[in-house]
Every structure is written in structure tokens, then in C-alpha cells.
Design a protein around this motif. Sequence first.
Motif, PDB file in Angstrom:
ATOM      1  N   ASN A  59     128.216  35.300  27.388  1.00  0.00           N
ATOM      2  CA  ASN A  59     129.256  35.672  26.419  1.00  0.00           C
ATOM      3  C   ASN A  59     130.613  35.133  26.869  1.00  0.00           C
ATOM      4  O   ASN A  59     131.623  35.840  26.837  1.00  0.00           O
ATOM      5  N   LEU A  60     130.635  33.882  27.344  1.00  0.00           N
ATOM      6  CA  LEU A  60     131.874  33.320  27.846  1.00  0.00           C
ATOM      7  C   LEU A  60     132.972  33.275  26.794  1.00  0.00           C
ATOM      8  O   LEU A  60     134.166  33.271  27.117  1.00  0.00           O
ATOM      9  N   ASP A  61     132.589  33.257  25.517  1.00  0.00           N
ATOM     10  CA  ASP A  61     133.610  33.218  24.473  1.00  0.00           C
ATOM     11  C   ASP A  61     134.490  34.469  24.491  1.00  0.00           C
ATOM     12  O   ASP A  61     135.619  34.440  23.975  1.00  0.00           O
ATOM     13  N   ARG A  62     133.975  35.554  25.077  1.00  0.00           N
ATOM     14  CA  ARG A  62     134.806  36.759  25.145  1.00  0.00           C
ATOM     15  C   ARG A  62     136.055  36.543  25.995  1.00  0.00           C
ATOM     16  O   ARG A  62     137.084  37.180  25.785  1.00  0.00           O
ATOM     17  N   ILE A  63     135.954  35.630  26.969  1.00  0.00           N
ATOM     18  CA  ILE A  63     137.133  35.321  27.785  1.00  0.00           C
ATOM     19  C   ILE A  63     138.185  34.641  26.925  1.00  0.00           C
ATOM     20  O   ILE A  63     139.383  34.743  27.175  1.00  0.00           O
ATOM     21  N   ARG A  64     137.738  33.964  25.868  1.00  0.00           N
ATOM     22  CA  ARG A  64     138.655  33.250  24.980  1.00  0.00           C
ATOM     23  C   ARG A  64     139.199  34.152  23.873  1.00  0.00           C
ATOM     24  O   ARG A  64     139.889  33.690  22.971  1.00  0.00           O
ATOM     25  N   MET A  65     138.872  35.445  23.962  1.00  0.00           N
ATOM     26  CA  MET A  65     139.347  36.397  22.955  1.00  0.00           C
ATOM     27  C   MET A  65     140.433  37.285  23.539  1.00  0.00           C
ATOM     28  O   MET A  65     140.454  37.567  24.749  1.00  0.00           O
ATOM     29  N   CYS A  66     141.317  37.752  22.671  1.00  0.00           N
ATOM     30  CA  CYS A  66     142.307  38.744  23.098  1.00  0.00           C
ATOM     31  C   CYS A  66     141.588  40.061  23.396  1.00  0.00           C
ATOM     32  O   CYS A  66     140.401  40.227  23.092  1.00  0.00           O
ATOM     33  N   GLY A  67     142.296  41.009  23.950  1.00  0.00           N
ATOM     34  CA  GLY A  67     141.666  42.265  24.343  1.00  0.00           C
ATOM     35  C   GLY A  67     141.043  43.008  23.192  1.00  0.00           C
ATOM     36  O   GLY A  67     139.925  43.545  23.306  1.00  0.00           O
ATOM     37  N   ASP A  68     141.717  43.073  22.046  1.00  0.00           N
ATOM     38  CA  ASP A  68     141.176  43.793  20.890  1.00  0.00           C
ATOM     39  C   ASP A  68     139.888  43.143  20.394  1.00  0.00           C
ATOM     40  O   ASP A  68     138.876  43.822  20.147  1.00  0.00           O
ATOM     41  N   CYS A  69     139.925  41.820  20.241  1.00  0.00           N
ATOM     42  CA  CYS A  69     138.745  41.124  19.702  1.00  0.00           C
ATOM     43  C   CYS A  69     137.584  41.174  20.689  1.00  0.00           C
ATOM     44  O   CYS A  69     136.411  41.191  20.275  1.00  0.00           O
ATOM     45  N   ARG A  70     137.884  41.220  21.966  1.00  0.00           N
ATOM     46  CA  ARG A  70     136.813  41.294  22.969  1.00  0.00           C
ATOM     47  C   ARG A  70     136.070  42.619  22.842  1.00  0.00           C
ATOM     48  O   ARG A  70     134.833  42.668  22.893  1.00  0.00           O
ATOM     49  N   VAL A  71     136.803  43.709  22.646  1.00  0.00           N
ATOM     50  CA  VAL A  71     136.171  45.017  22.473  1.00  0.00           C
ATOM     51  C   VAL A  71     135.334  45.046  21.191  1.00  0.00           C
ATOM     52  O   VAL A  71     134.201  45.550  21.161  1.00  0.00           O
ATOM     53  N   ILE A  72     135.885  44.501  20.106  1.00  0.00           N
ATOM     54  CA  ILE A  72     135.155  44.464  18.830  1.00  0.00           C
ATOM     55  C   ILE A  72     133.850  43.678  18.981  1.00  0.00           C
ATOM     56  O   ILE A  72     132.782  44.108  18.517  1.00  0.00           O
ATOM     57  N   ASP A  73     133.925  42.548  19.665  1.00  0.00           N
ATOM     58  CA  ASP A  73     132.734  41.710  19.847  1.00  0.00           C
ATOM     59  C   ASP A  73     131.681  42.449  20.668  1.00  0.00           C
ATOM     60  O   ASP A  73     130.474  42.379  20.355  1.00  0.00           O
ATOM     61  N   MET A  74     132.092  43.187  21.689  1.00  0.00           N
ATOM     62  CA  MET A  74     131.147  43.932  22.518  1.00  0.00           C
ATOM     63  C   MET A  74     130.477  45.035  21.720  1.00  0.00           C
ATOM     64  O   MET A  74     129.267  45.256  21.816  1.00  0.00           O
ATOM     65  N   LEU A  75     131.253  45.753  20.884  1.00  0.00           N
ATOM     66  CA  LEU A  75     130.692  46.837  20.080  1.00  0.00           C
ATOM     67  C   LEU A  75     129.731  46.301  19.015  1.00  0.00           C
ATOM     68  O   LEU A  75     128.682  46.890  18.740  1.00  0.00           O
ATOM     69  N   GLN A  76     130.094  45.174  18.418  1.00  0.00           N
ATOM     70  CA  GLN A  76     129.226  44.590  17.398  1.00  0.00           C
ATOM     71  C   GLN A  76     127.903  44.130  17.996  1.00  0.00           C
ATOM     72  O   GLN A  76     126.848  44.270  17.387  1.00  0.00           O
ATOM     73  N   SER A  77     127.957  43.582  19.196  1.00  0.00           N
ATOM     74  CA  SER A  77     126.716  43.117  19.828  1.00  0.00           C
ATOM     75  C   SER A  77     125.807  44.275  20.188  1.00  0.00           C
ATOM     76  O   SER A  77     124.601  44.134  20.298  1.00  0.00           O
ATOM     77  N   GLN A  78     126.425  45.488  20.368  1.00  0.00           N
ATOM     78  CA  GLN A  78     125.640  46.674  20.694  1.00  0.00           C
ATOM     79  C   GLN A  78     125.247  47.446  19.434  1.00  0.00           C
ATOM     80  O   GLN A  78     124.547  48.463  19.508  1.00  0.00           O
ATOM     81  N   GLY A  79     125.747  46.992  18.267  1.00  0.00           N
ATOM     82  CA  GLY A  79     125.444  47.664  17.012  1.00  0.00           C
ATOM     83  C   GLY A  79     126.064  49.028  16.924  1.00  0.00           C
ATOM     84  O   GLY A  79     125.484  49.955  16.366  1.00  0.00           O
ATOM     85  N   THR A  80     127.267  49.191  17.458  1.00  0.00           N
ATOM     86  CA  THR A  80     127.909  50.501  17.510  1.00  0.00           C
ATOM     87  C   THR A  80     128.930  50.639  16.409  1.00  0.00           C
ATOM     88  O   THR A  80     130.005  50.045  16.462  1.00  0.00           O
ATOM     89  N   GLY A  81     128.639  51.392  15.373  1.00  0.00           N
ATOM     90  CA  GLY A  81     129.610  51.778  14.341  1.00  0.00           C
ATOM     91  C   GLY A  81     130.247  50.591  13.640  1.00  0.00           C
ATOM     92  O   GLY A  81     129.760  49.469  13.652  1.00  0.00           O
ATOM     93  N   ASP A  82     131.322  50.920  12.961  1.00  0.00           N
ATOM     94  CA  ASP A  82     132.074  49.932  12.200  1.00  0.00           C
ATOM     95  C   ASP A  82     133.210  49.432  13.082  1.00  0.00           C
ATOM     96  O   ASP A  82     134.262  50.059  13.195  1.00  0.00           O
ATOM     97  N   ALA A  83     133.004  48.297  13.733  1.00  0.00           N
ATOM     98  CA  ALA A  83     133.986  47.763  14.666  1.00  0.00           C
ATOM     99  C   ALA A  83     135.287  47.396  13.999  1.00  0.00           C
ATOM    100  O   ALA A  83     136.338  47.348  14.619  1.00  0.00           O
ATOM    101  N   SER A  84     135.263  47.154  12.674  1.00  0.00           N
ATOM    102  CA  SER A  84     136.498  46.748  11.995  1.00  0.00           C
ATOM    103  C   SER A  84     137.541  47.855  12.016  1.00  0.00           C
ATOM    104  O   SER A  84     138.736  47.594  11.910  1.00  0.00           O
TER     105      SER A  84
END
Length: 559
Positions: A531-556
Motif C-alpha cells: 500500500n505504498l500509495d498511502r505514503i503519497r496521501m495526506c493524513g485524512d486520505c490515508r485514514v479513509i483508504d485504510m478504512l475502505q480497505s477494511q470495509g469499515t462504515g462510510d469512510a466519506s
Amino acid sequence: MNDRPAIDWVQEHRNAAARAAALAIALPPPSDTLQTVTYTSAGTTLIIGSAERALPCADQLCGVLAVTVLLTSPPSAAPQPLRAYSVMHCADIQVSGWLGAFDARWRDAGRGVMRREGKFDLVLDLSPEPLIEAHQKPHGYVAPGVSEAGIAAAIADLAQMIGEFEKPKYFKYKERLCAHSRNGQTGCNACIDICSAKAIASVGDLVRVNPYLCAGCGACTTVCPTGALAYAYPGAPYTGERLRTVLAHYRREGGLDPVILFHGAGQGSELVSMLHAHSEGAPRGLPARVIPMELHHMASAGIDVWLSAVAYGASGVAVVVTGAEAAQYADALEDQMGMAQEILSGLGYAGVHFQLVRATTAAGLGEALAGAPAGVAPLQPATFHVAQEKRNALDMALDHLFRHATLKPAHVPLPPRSPFGAITVDQGRCTLCMSCVGACPSSALMDSDNAPQLRFVEKNCVQCGLCANTCPEDAIALVPRMSFAGNANQAVLLNETQPFCCIRCSKPFGTVLMIQSMLGKLAQHSAFQGNLDRIRMCGDCRVIDMLQSQGTGDASKLR
């Protein structure tokens, strides 16, 4: 053959008259009110020592003071008389504190690990080696050694130490200027290292000076690079005004090549007075061009005052060291004199301007002053008033010296550990993480609101090293020097790069170099494997990407 230069006796007498006229000028005391420290003593006294030494002292004092005796050797086996005070045979004795607030701890000899403690107002320590090792002993603590005369004097002094006592609070401390520490990194320890009273301690990013232990030597203020610690007994403005007035009167009366001789009260004053009293007709008396000036302590004035003296027209500055002072004081003054001389030589002022005079007798002082400094001073003496803040005082002195110098260098190299200079930044290693900006205590380093830039104001730099110690890429090096360049007080660009924008939301959150560095260092980290692209994301987007990959709630909703 006599190689000594002939003395111009006409000018010598003129110098002597000019000195007398200058020293006759009395300045009123400083107008600012000096803070004081109050001690309270009820006379509760602890006496420590062998039975043969401690018990006779206790017998003399017990009628005046409330005495407790800790014996470091057992009393005689012979029957002991009934005493009006407590006597204990002890070991592992420890003492700390000051007049009216001493803490003592000890172990009863022969009773295993049983510990005791007590509080006392006064301490008479008759141990072979003082239990408090500080060179400047606390008020109320007396360690006279083995001299019978010293012990008798100590007893007489202690008998008078009941009541309230005041002393000046010798220093002023400005936390905002302190360069001691930042973010767990140590920068400047100069005041802690030099204090002979052990009155200064580290407290997180700052230092704390115990006013009850402070002995007023002022050495901490002399070595402080920023002026966070300033001497207040009296302050630099008063000492500067004395210099300006004395040198102006000396010059007005026809005196030439004046040398200011700083000496401490006490032994320093005694040596100077003895030499001065026997100067007339003596081959090694006090030279007529040498103007004595007493300080509370010889270490209380440093480079800001010395360079101001030269700017006012002094050919040199000498400082008397009698040997009674802590050894580190002389070392510090020598370092500062070397730095000040480098600056004057770099500006083209010929000759030697500074002298540390080590003397224990009046004859030795006279011998040393035969070679008193005779450096070149500005043709036009300065008229500025010395500022209270150290760096401001230095700026005014250096500005005058530069304007009247024969050489006009942009920079004068200085020895290591000098509190003036620049830094170099390896642009190939610097990622513009700005750790150095957060660590800088003097606003010498700063970033930009508009772009990833590292900027630097040399005039503000105190060479504390916090930026170099903090830098994770080891990209910063110190360059000790004195700058006379026109842009020394302006922000100059050290490094810049393109901002890096989040690959999801396009918000700039770092620099290209920083992201490249993180990709190299974190590629194997468990949080980023695959998931190296997470390093290229800001802090907010990195958290959203992690939650989406885990299928946790509505990350938006986290946006």
C-alpha cells in the motif's frame, strides 16, 4: 644592553593625572530596583566531624544556638559528661540546601541500615573534605578545614546567623531567549556547566536558577549566548555607562592608550589597591594608563562589555584572576577573549586588546601589567549606551567598530563553540521536513507560508546546534563566524523544493523530497507493504483508504 623601550615620563604623568580625574567621577547607582532573596534562620545548627573537633565547637555554640552533633568517629571510651545537645555517631552523611533550609541524611553507625534525617538552618562541616563539593558554598554552610583560626572565625560567624538576611537576586532570566533544549534535544548547557555553586539545573527545555544557591559570580550570564540570563548586580547598562564616562574623562584630560582593568571585589581589589599604593617610582607598579574598575565578580562581564570598552576608545581590557575563583571561569574568559580578539583582528585593529592576568600577589600583578594590552582603538569613540540585552549591546558595539575599521570583511571566522555564525544545508539530503525550524530557539530558521522553503537569518543564530542535532537527515553543519554582510539580519533562502500533493484530494501536504525519502524508508513497514500509495496521501486520505480497505462504515463521513 637594555632593550626595554624608554618611558615617556611626561606622558606617564599626564596619564596618571587623567586616570585620577576619571576615577574621581562617581556615577549614581542604577535607578532600577534590584530584587532580593530572603533567608530566615532560627539558629538550628548541625555540626559534623570527629569527636575531638566537633564536640569542643558544640560546647562553644550550644549556649547561643540549638546544636546537633553528628560524629564521624566514635567518642572516647571514657565516661562522657552530660551535654545540653544531641550527639550521634553516624556514617553516610549527606547535606544539601542553604541558609535556613538545609536537609541532612545519615545512618546511625552500628545500627545496620537505619536512616535518619533532619532539617537545619546552619551547618558547620569539620570533615577533612567538605560534604558539599560546590566551589561556591551555600550561605549558612561553613567548612573551615583544619585551621584553628578558620574554625574560630567560623564559630564567631555562625553565632551571628540568627534572624532574617537578604541578598540580591543577581540574575534575570528570560525563558523565551533560552537555547537550552528543544524536543528532547540538548542545545546549550553553558550556564549549567560553568556554575560553581551548582545553582542551575535543566528543567525540560529550560533551565532553573536557584536564587538561594546563586553566589552572584555572573559567569552564567557571561557565557550565555542569547542573553537569556542577564546579570543584574548591576546590569550591563550601568557598567557600560561607567566605562563610557571614565574613558571620556581620561581622554579629555590628555590620557593616551587607556586599558580597563576589571577585577572582582575582595582579593582582586586588595591586589590592585596594594599595587596602586606602591606604584610611585616602582619599576613594576600600576601603569598610569591602566584604569582599575571593580566588579562584584571578575566573571560578571564578558564580550559585550569588553567590545563596548574598545568602541569607547580603550586600547584594551584586562581581567584579574587571583586563583580564588573557580577554574572554569578563567577558561571561559580566555575563550571569550580569543573570540573578541579574532573579531578585532579581522576588522584590521592591530595589536593585542585583551589580557587575562593571573596573579596572586601585588608584585605578580605589576609584572603582568607591564605588558598590558596596547591595541588600536577606533579614532572616533562611540557614544551609544550599552543595552541590557546582550545581543543588542553587541550589535551596537560591532556596528561602531565595523564603521571605523580599516578592513571591511563580509565575515570573520571564529573558533568552534562561538555563539555567532551561519549554517550550511546539504540540499541533496535535506527533505525540508522543517524539524530544524521547530527546534530553533532564536527564530534563525523559518519556513514559508507560500512554498516549501527553508530560510535563515544569520543575525539571530546562536550556534546552539539544536538544528543539527534535530535534523533526521544529518544535513546541517554549523559555521562559526561573525557576519558584517548587509543581509545578515535578513532571511536568506537555504533550500526549497516543489510541494507534493495528495494523490487522492490534490491537497499539498509535504515536499517531493520528503515523500521520496519516506518511500525509501517505509517500503518494508507493515502498515505500507502493498500500500505504498498511502505514503503519497495526506493524513485524512490515508485514514479513509485504510478504512475502505477494511470495509469499515462510510469512510466519506470522515472527511
